[in-house]
Design an enzyme around this catalytic site. Structure first.
Site, PDB file in Angstrom:
ATOM      1  N   ASP A 238       0.508  -1.370   0.071  1.00  0.00           N
ATOM      2  CA  ASP A 238       0.266   0.030  -0.017  1.00  0.00           C
ATOM      3  C   ASP A 238       1.173   1.341   0.009  1.00  0.00           C
ATOM      4  O   ASP A 238       1.844   1.212   0.546  1.00  0.00           O
ATOM      5  CB  ASP A 238      -0.540   0.165   1.410  1.00  0.00           C
ATOM      6  CG  ASP A 238      -2.157   1.522   1.448  1.00  0.00           C
ATOM      7  OD1 ASP A 238      -2.250   1.059   0.387  1.00  0.00           O
ATOM      8  OD2 ASP A 238      -1.707   1.993   2.427  1.00  0.00           O
TER       9      ASP A 238
ATOM     10  N   GLU B 206       1.369  -1.023  -4.958  1.00  0.00           N
ATOM     11  CA  GLU B 206       0.201   0.927  -5.422  1.00  0.00           C
ATOM     12  C   GLU B 206       0.790   2.087  -5.054  1.00  0.00           C
ATOM     13  O   GLU B 206       1.196   2.338  -3.652  1.00  0.00           O
ATOM     14  CB  GLU B 206      -0.772   0.280  -4.240  1.00  0.00           C
ATOM     15  CG  GLU B 206      -2.538   0.627  -4.448  1.00  0.00           C
ATOM     16  CD  GLU B 206      -2.434   2.065  -3.622  1.00  0.00           C
ATOM     17  OE1 GLU B 206      -2.960   3.651  -3.831  1.00  0.00           O
ATOM     18  OE2 GLU B 206      -1.564   2.613  -2.276  1.00  0.00           O
TER      19      GLU B 206
END
Length: 561
Positions: A237, A278
């Site tokens: 993330d 990401e």
């Protein structure tokens, strides 16, 4: 009282020892080529399925989805042609940011189950030929995490160096909150510490200081632990934000060195680990993430933005231009495509004028716009009529790269604009038309949105059971697309954009396979040479695509020249 200094390294070591025996006896069921040890995107028709456990299936009737509920529905997931499940955060959390406010990176939230349940899900998924990615959240913790509780006691000590502190809240240019209007600054004053801490997201999510060597070791140990549990890879993330400077001296990390070291260390533990980054950035910035095999793939938002601009204009050119730009920077097998992510459709990569074009077409209700840059609508309600929803599902599967579906998108779940913030499109799964859509047997379901009960996309009208009995349903199309991609070996790469003869039609061709997608609400004539075999089509008569029609054709020779 003062908090006792905490030793994360010791806890990681003890946890890893508990899992070591399990990991080393795990069967290795997948073959991998030397240049792609993770086997990423090598399966014909590779597909990633994003699964929020809390909203997928509740097995114990507490109103909260869990691991056993997911296990019970793996047949459904497998029927979609899924090759990778991406599990959204399942760690202990107050769920103030859908689980990304992590209280403990080394545990399973008891509401989901326990480690044995996770191990069973992994084993059962492997039996289906599906591998498991989990969300790794090394960019920040929650303000309840033991690391932060220890750090605020001595910001200059070893624990304190895990975070970014400042004696003032002055902000550097370009350093701004990710959620404007909800957070006014990237700095929050902590009374216990007597200093400000940096947070790119919410104030309850203090940023980790990735420049500290102890932090790097802890990240390695975190991921090593979950490899020991049996996961196959990680979605990292906020990958670029992790190594981005925090507006203070000595907070900028050498991206290349950091990720090279991370990949090398993890491959020492498991050579076939998959890493997905990401980061919502331009392809030119994302390119370095896949250099030197740092990551197997990146989640690509630039093609997503271009696709919505193309849909707004009813012209394929924005997609064509985006594909050319991507091909120059990131190979298709290293791109993960999405049509609609889990919460906000972020259109930051469009210009102001381009973004307004999309708003004018798909966000006419002012409540649908969020942060001035994105749309809160769900895929199916935003892209009505239903034929356009079907066309875009086909388009997602046809675009060069690996498609990503979020749970529920295969049946066309809705949204609820009365919900504040990014939660408007976070729906519980709609399995049938019984109370709460079969998601839970609880007397009430606080996670189920109001419109799921009585709206046009609610579970009485839209659910898995009903669509399984309907060969013309969206679910039937999703399953057929998976079959076609697998049978025609429609891999991520090798596609070429070809001239369709109509600016509204995107035509992609590879190895005798041609896909056609009409982005316009009008008939479109396509100059096809010869008669290709139709393997899947909606609104195609061999020469004309109906409004929002599409076709998958095979032929021993090129059909468009």
């Amino acid at each position: 009282m003062r908090y006792t200094p905490w030793s994360p390294t010791r806890r990681h070591r003890e946890a890893q020892q508990r899992n070591q025996a399990y990991y080393w006896c795990m069967p290795q069921t997948h073959e991998h080529t030397p240049d792609n040890p993770a086997g990423w995107a090598t399966d014909p028709g590779a597909l990633v399925y994003g699964l929020d456990l809390s909203r997928f299936a509740d097995s114990d009737g507490d109103g909260f989805g869990d691991l056993r509920g997911a296990i019970e529905h793996l047949d459904h997931v497998a029927s979609l042609g899924v090759t990778w499940i991406w599990l959204l955060p399942f760690y202990p959390s107050a769920r103030r940011d859908n689980g990304y406010d992590v209280d403990d990176h080394l545990a399973v939230d008891p509401r989901f189950g326990d480690l044995d349940d996770l191990r069973e899900l992994i084993a059962r998924a492997h039996d289906h030929g599906i591998r498991i990615l989990i969300d790794a959240v090394p960019h920040h913790t929650s303000d309840r995490h033991p690391w932060f509780l220890a750090a605020r006691e001595d910001t200059d000590g070893r624990a304190g160096k895990f975070f970014v502190w400042s004696d003032d809240d002055s902000t550097e240019p370009g350093d701004h909150p990710m959620f404007p209007g909800e957070e006014e600054s990237v700095w929050t004053f902590d009374e216990r510490a007597g200093r400000y801490y940096h947070h790119q997201f919410y104030s309850f999510q203090p940023d980790i200081n990735a420049t500290d060597p102890d932090v790097f070791e802890e990240i390695v140990q975190l991921l090593t632990y979950w490899l020991g549990v049996g996961v196959d890879g990680f979605r990292i993330d906020a990958a670029l934000l992790l190594v981005q400077g925090k507006g203070r001296p000595d907070t900028d990390v050498d991206d290349d060195v950091f990720f090279d070291r991370l990949r090398a260390r993890l491959r020492e533990i498991r050579p076939d680990v998959a890493l997905i980054a990401e980061a919502d950035e331009a392809p030119e910035l994302m390119a370095k993430l896949i250099e030197n095999d740092r990551f197997d793939a990146v989640i690509d938002f630039s093609l997503n933005n271009a696709t919505f601009l193309a849909l707004a204009r009813e012209q394929a050119q924005p997609i064509v231009e985006a594909l050319a730009r991507l091909d120059a920077n990131i190979p298709p097998e290293s791109r993960l495509n999405l049509m609609r992510n889990a919460d906000e459709l972020d259109l930051s990569q469009l210009s102001d004028d381009e973004r307004q074009e999309v708003f004018d077409r798909f966000a006419t209700d002012p409540r649908a716009i969020i942060y001035g840059r994105g749309i809160r609508r769900g895929w199916a309600p935003m892209l009505q009529p239903q034929q356009r929803v079907r066309m875009t599902l086909s388009l997602l599967h046809a675009l060069p790269g690996v498609p990503l579906l979020q749970a529920g998108q295969e049946v066309g779940v809705g949204d609820d604009l009365s919900v504040e913030g990014r939660g408007a499109s976070r729906t519980t799964m709609q399995w049938d038309d019984t109370e709460w859509g079969g998601f839970t047997s609880a007397a009430e379901s606080p996670l189920t949105l109001r419109t799921q009960v009585d709206g046009p996309f609610g579970f009485p009208a839209v659910n898995v059971r009903a669509q399984e009995a309907d060969p013309g349903s969206l679910l039937a199309l999703a399953r057929e697309l998976a079959r076609v991609r697998r049978d025609t070996h429609a891999d991520a790469g090798g596609w070429t954009v070809v001239d369709s003869g109509d600016p509204a039609v995107l035509a992609l061709q590879r190895d005798g396979l041609l896909t056609l997608h009409n982005l316009a609400d009008r008939d479109a004539t396509v100059n096809v040479h010869g008669h290709g075999e139709v393997v899947l089509a909606d609104g195609w008569d061999g020469r004309v695509l109906a409004p929002y029609g599409f076709a998958w054709l095979v032929s021993p020779r090129d059909l468009l020249r």
